[in-house]
Design a protein around this motif. Structure first.
Motif, PDB file in Angstrom:
ATOM      1  N   ASP A  12      34.227  58.385  42.262  1.00  0.00           N
ATOM      2  CA  ASP A  12      33.524  57.713  41.166  1.00  0.00           C
ATOM      3  C   ASP A  12      34.486  56.683  40.581  1.00  0.00           C
ATOM      4  N   ASN A  13      34.218  55.400  40.879  1.00  0.00           N
ATOM      5  CA  ASN A  13      35.117  54.337  40.416  1.00  0.00           C
ATOM      6  C   ASN A  13      34.547  53.589  39.214  1.00  0.00           C
ATOM      7  N   SER A  14      33.776  54.314  38.384  1.00  0.00           N
ATOM      8  CA  SER A  14      33.203  53.595  37.229  1.00  0.00           C
ATOM      9  C   SER A  14      34.086  53.655  36.000  1.00  0.00           C
ATOM     10  N   HIS A  15      35.162  54.430  36.068  1.00  0.00           N
ATOM     11  CA  HIS A  15      36.017  54.548  34.884  1.00  0.00           C
ATOM     12  C   HIS A  15      37.347  53.829  35.095  1.00  0.00           C
ATOM     13  N   SER A  16      38.390  54.318  34.453  1.00  0.00           N
ATOM     14  CA  SER A  16      39.675  53.611  34.517  1.00  0.00           C
ATOM     15  C   SER A  16      40.318  53.774  35.895  1.00  0.00           C
ATOM     16  N   LEU A  17      41.261  52.880  36.170  1.00  0.00           N
ATOM     17  CA  LEU A  17      41.973  52.963  37.445  1.00  0.00           C
ATOM     18  C   LEU A  17      42.754  54.266  37.574  1.00  0.00           C
ATOM     19  N   SER A  18      43.282  54.755  36.434  1.00  0.00           N
ATOM     20  CA  SER A  18      44.051  56.008  36.517  1.00  0.00           C
ATOM     21  C   SER A  18      43.126  57.179  36.827  1.00  0.00           C
ATOM     22  N   ASP A  19      41.885  57.111  36.364  1.00  0.00           N
ATOM     23  CA  ASP A  19      40.906  58.148  36.703  1.00  0.00           C
ATOM     24  C   ASP A  19      40.621  58.107  38.217  1.00  0.00           C
ATOM     25  N   THR A  20      40.451  56.896  38.748  1.00  0.00           N
ATOM     26  CA  THR A  20      40.208  56.749  40.197  1.00  0.00           C
ATOM     27  C   THR A  20      41.429  57.230  40.984  1.00  0.00           C
ATOM     28  N   GLU A  21      42.603  56.914  40.466  1.00  0.00           N
ATOM     29  CA  GLU A  21      43.832  57.304  41.161  1.00  0.00           C
ATOM     30  C   GLU A  21      43.944  58.831  41.273  1.00  0.00           C
ATOM     31  N   SER A  46      32.350  38.789  38.191  1.00  0.00           N
ATOM     32  CA  SER A  46      33.530  38.258  37.489  1.00  0.00           C
ATOM     33  C   SER A  46      34.689  38.047  38.459  1.00  0.00           C
ATOM     34  N   ARG A  47      34.652  38.715  39.631  1.00  0.00           N
ATOM     35  CA  ARG A  47      35.754  38.526  40.586  1.00  0.00           C
ATOM     36  C   ARG A  47      35.682  37.171  41.272  1.00  0.00           C
ATOM     37  N   ASP A  48      34.527  36.816  41.849  1.00  0.00           N
ATOM     38  CA  ASP A  48      34.535  35.557  42.608  1.00  0.00           C
ATOM     39  C   ASP A  48      33.443  34.560  42.233  1.00  0.00           C
ATOM     40  N   SER A  72      28.629  43.456  37.600  1.00  0.00           N
ATOM     41  CA  SER A  72      29.515  42.748  36.668  1.00  0.00           C
ATOM     42  C   SER A  72      30.915  42.574  37.272  1.00  0.00           C
ATOM     43  N   ARG A  73      31.421  43.556  38.007  1.00  0.00           N
ATOM     44  CA  ARG A  73      32.755  43.389  38.632  1.00  0.00           C
ATOM     45  C   ARG A  73      32.705  42.353  39.749  1.00  0.00           C
ATOM     46  N   ALA A  74      31.658  42.412  40.558  1.00  0.00           N
ATOM     47  CA  ALA A  74      31.574  41.473  41.689  1.00  0.00           C
ATOM     48  C   ALA A  74      31.378  40.041  41.204  1.00  0.00           C
ATOM     49  N   GLY A  93      31.549  51.477  50.572  1.00  0.00           N
ATOM     50  CA  GLY A  93      31.031  51.268  49.223  1.00  0.00           C
ATOM     51  C   GLY A  93      30.388  49.897  49.209  1.00  0.00           C
ATOM     52  N   GLY A  94      29.468  49.684  48.315  1.00  0.00           N
ATOM     53  CA  GLY A  94      28.781  48.393  48.242  1.00  0.00           C
ATOM     54  C   GLY A  94      29.716  47.281  47.789  1.00  0.00           C
ATOM     55  N   ILE A  95      29.183  46.075  47.759  1.00  0.00           N
ATOM     56  CA  ILE A  95      29.978  44.913  47.328  1.00  0.00           C
ATOM     57  C   ILE A  95      30.538  45.148  45.923  1.00  0.00           C
ATOM     58  N   GLY A  96      31.835  44.908  45.764  1.00  0.00           N
ATOM     59  CA  GLY A  96      32.461  45.036  44.451  1.00  0.00           C
ATOM     60  C   GLY A  96      32.618  46.457  43.942  1.00  0.00           C
ATOM     61  N   SER A  97      32.405  47.448  44.818  1.00  0.00           N
ATOM     62  CA  SER A  97      32.500  48.846  44.359  1.00  0.00           C
ATOM     63  C   SER A  97      33.959  49.271  44.153  1.00  0.00           C
ATOM     64  N   GLY A  98      34.873  48.570  44.852  1.00  0.00           N
ATOM     65  CA  GLY A  98      36.293  48.886  44.685  1.00  0.00           C
ATOM     66  C   GLY A  98      36.999  49.324  45.971  1.00  0.00           C
ATOM     67  N   LYS A  99      36.497  48.893  47.126  1.00  0.00           N
ATOM     68  CA  LYS A  99      37.129  49.311  48.394  1.00  0.00           C
ATOM     69  C   LYS A  99      38.589  48.861  48.475  1.00  0.00           C
ATOM     70  N   SER A 100      38.828  47.571  48.164  1.00  0.00           N
ATOM     71  CA  SER A 100      40.211  47.066  48.249  1.00  0.00           C
ATOM     72  C   SER A 100      41.087  47.762  47.211  1.00  0.00           C
ATOM     73  N   THR A 101      40.528  47.968  46.031  1.00  0.00           N
ATOM     74  CA  THR A 101      41.291  48.622  44.956  1.00  0.00           C
ATOM     75  C   THR A 101      41.675  50.037  45.374  1.00  0.00           C
ATOM     76  N   VAL A 102      40.708  50.785  45.901  1.00  0.00           N
ATOM     77  CA  VAL A 102      40.972  52.176  46.309  1.00  0.00           C
ATOM     78  C   VAL A 102      41.932  52.202  47.504  1.00  0.00           C
TER      79      VAL A 102
HETATM   80  P1  ATP Z   1      33.986  43.591  48.353  1.00  0.00           P
HETATM   81  O1  ATP Z   1      32.961  44.460  48.958  1.00  0.00           O
HETATM   82  O2  ATP Z   1      33.331  42.405  47.716  1.00  0.00           O
HETATM   83  O3  ATP Z   1      35.093  43.208  49.281  1.00  0.00           O
HETATM   84  P2  ATP Z   1      35.478  45.706  47.055  1.00  0.00           P
HETATM   85  O4  ATP Z   1      34.574  46.848  47.251  1.00  0.00           O
HETATM   86  O5  ATP Z   1      36.695  45.612  47.921  1.00  0.00           O
HETATM   87  O6  ATP Z   1      34.659  44.355  47.097  1.00  0.00           O
HETATM   88  P3  ATP Z   1      37.300  45.356  44.832  1.00  0.00           P
HETATM   89  O7  ATP Z   1      37.634  43.924  45.204  1.00  0.00           O
HETATM   90  O8  ATP Z   1      38.329  46.386  45.079  1.00  0.00           O
HETATM   91  O9  ATP Z   1      35.904  45.745  45.516  1.00  0.00           O
HETATM   92  O10 ATP Z   1      36.862  45.459  43.310  1.00  0.00           O
HETATM   93  C1  ATP Z   1      35.937  44.525  42.723  1.00  0.00           C
HETATM   94  C2  ATP Z   1      36.490  44.053  41.370  1.00  0.00           C
HETATM   95  O11 ATP Z   1      36.452  45.148  40.467  1.00  0.00           O
HETATM   96  C3  ATP Z   1      37.928  43.588  41.439  1.00  0.00           C
HETATM   97  O12 ATP Z   1      38.100  42.504  40.564  1.00  0.00           O
HETATM   98  C4  ATP Z   1      38.728  44.813  40.941  1.00  0.00           C
HETATM   99  O13 ATP Z   1      39.941  44.457  40.341  1.00  0.00           O
HETATM  100  C5  ATP Z   1      37.754  45.431  39.945  1.00  0.00           C
HETATM  101  N1  ATP Z   1      37.886  46.897  39.835  1.00  0.00           N
HETATM  102  C6  ATP Z   1      37.866  47.797  40.840  1.00  0.00           C
HETATM  103  N2  ATP Z   1      37.975  49.059  40.381  1.00  0.00           N
HETATM  104  C7  ATP Z   1      38.064  48.964  39.030  1.00  0.00           C
HETATM  105  C8  ATP Z   1      38.204  49.929  37.954  1.00  0.00           C
HETATM  106  N3  ATP Z   1      38.241  51.261  38.166  1.00  0.00           N
HETATM  107  N4  ATP Z   1      38.272  49.455  36.700  1.00  0.00           N
HETATM  108  C9  ATP Z   1      38.190  48.113  36.449  1.00  0.00           C
HETATM  109  N5  ATP Z   1      38.065  47.156  37.403  1.00  0.00           N
HETATM  110  C10 ATP Z   1      38.009  47.568  38.672  1.00  0.00           C
END
Ligand code: ATP
Length: 196
Positions: free
Chosen positions: A173-182, A142-144, A138-140, A7-16
């Protein structure tokens, strides 16, 4: 079975990856491995320092660690040097990731990389994490604390959302809530388990 997670930068790889961990699935992150092979005391750091100390006097930080930002800026302008660096690091990253993968014990293992398809990393299956561009930026940011321009520059070096999704076996699709992604993670987990 090795399952690529991209997934691209900030898409949520670590979160997933964290959600898969809750299901007992282990993972190896190629970005982390790439940092480990140039840590202090690693032969690759010595080789890089020798190669670049004349052109990048600040190649090491005061504490002897690689100045990744200075190196990244330099190779961005010098493609030959980028190629030299990739030739040095690629086999080291591959060897270390193979070693880490071989130590895992879960039914399948995730191999996480933003450039999984760009680098043609071999995996048995692949998952693309999909978010719209605005959410990603916006996620990427606000994160760093990176500016939207910095994030867009990195995004320009990565495959487009469409290309990545086309090449993946599964899309989250990680554009919604974390529980939706889960919920999506759980469904893909069930499908992967059924393949074993
Ligand atoms: P990178 O490529 O930069 O390493 P990444 O793909 O690992 O980033 P994450 O660090 O998992 O992305 O997520 C980016 C930011 O978005 C984090 O602050 C994370 O908490 C937030 N985030 C991820 N998924 C969701 C979600 N479904 N709802 C709200 N915020 C989210």
């Amino acid at each position: 079975m090795i399952v690529g997670l991209t997934g691209g930068i900030g898409s949520g790889k670590s979160t997933v990856a964290g959600l898969f961990s809750k299901l007992g699935i282990e993972w190896v992150d190629l970005d982390i491995v790439a940092r480990q092979v140039v840590e202090r005391g690693e032969p690759a750091l010595t080789a890089i320092t020798q190669r670049f100390s004349a052109t990048i006097p600040s190649i090491q930080n005061a504490n002897g660690e690689l100045n990744r930002t200075a190196l990244r800026h330099y190779i961005f302008q010098h493609p030959d040097e980028k190629a030299w660096l990739e030739t040095l690091l690629h086999p080291l990253i591959q060897k270390r990731s193979q070693m880490l993968l071989s130590k895992t014990q879960s039914p399948y293992v995730l191999l996480i990389s933003p450039l999984l398809f760009e680098k043609n990393t071999p995996t048995d299956k692949s998952i693309s994490i999909d978010v719209d561009k605005a959410t990603q930026i916006s996620r990427a940011t606000s994160r760093d604390g990176n500016t939207p321009e910095q994030i867009k520059r990195i995004m320009a070096t990565q495959l487009s959302r469409q290309e990545r999704n086309q090449r993946a076996d599964y899309i989250i699709d990680n554009s919604h809530s974390l529980s939706d992604t889960e919920r999506q993670v759980y469904a893909i987990h069930q499908m992967l388990i059924s393949l074993l």
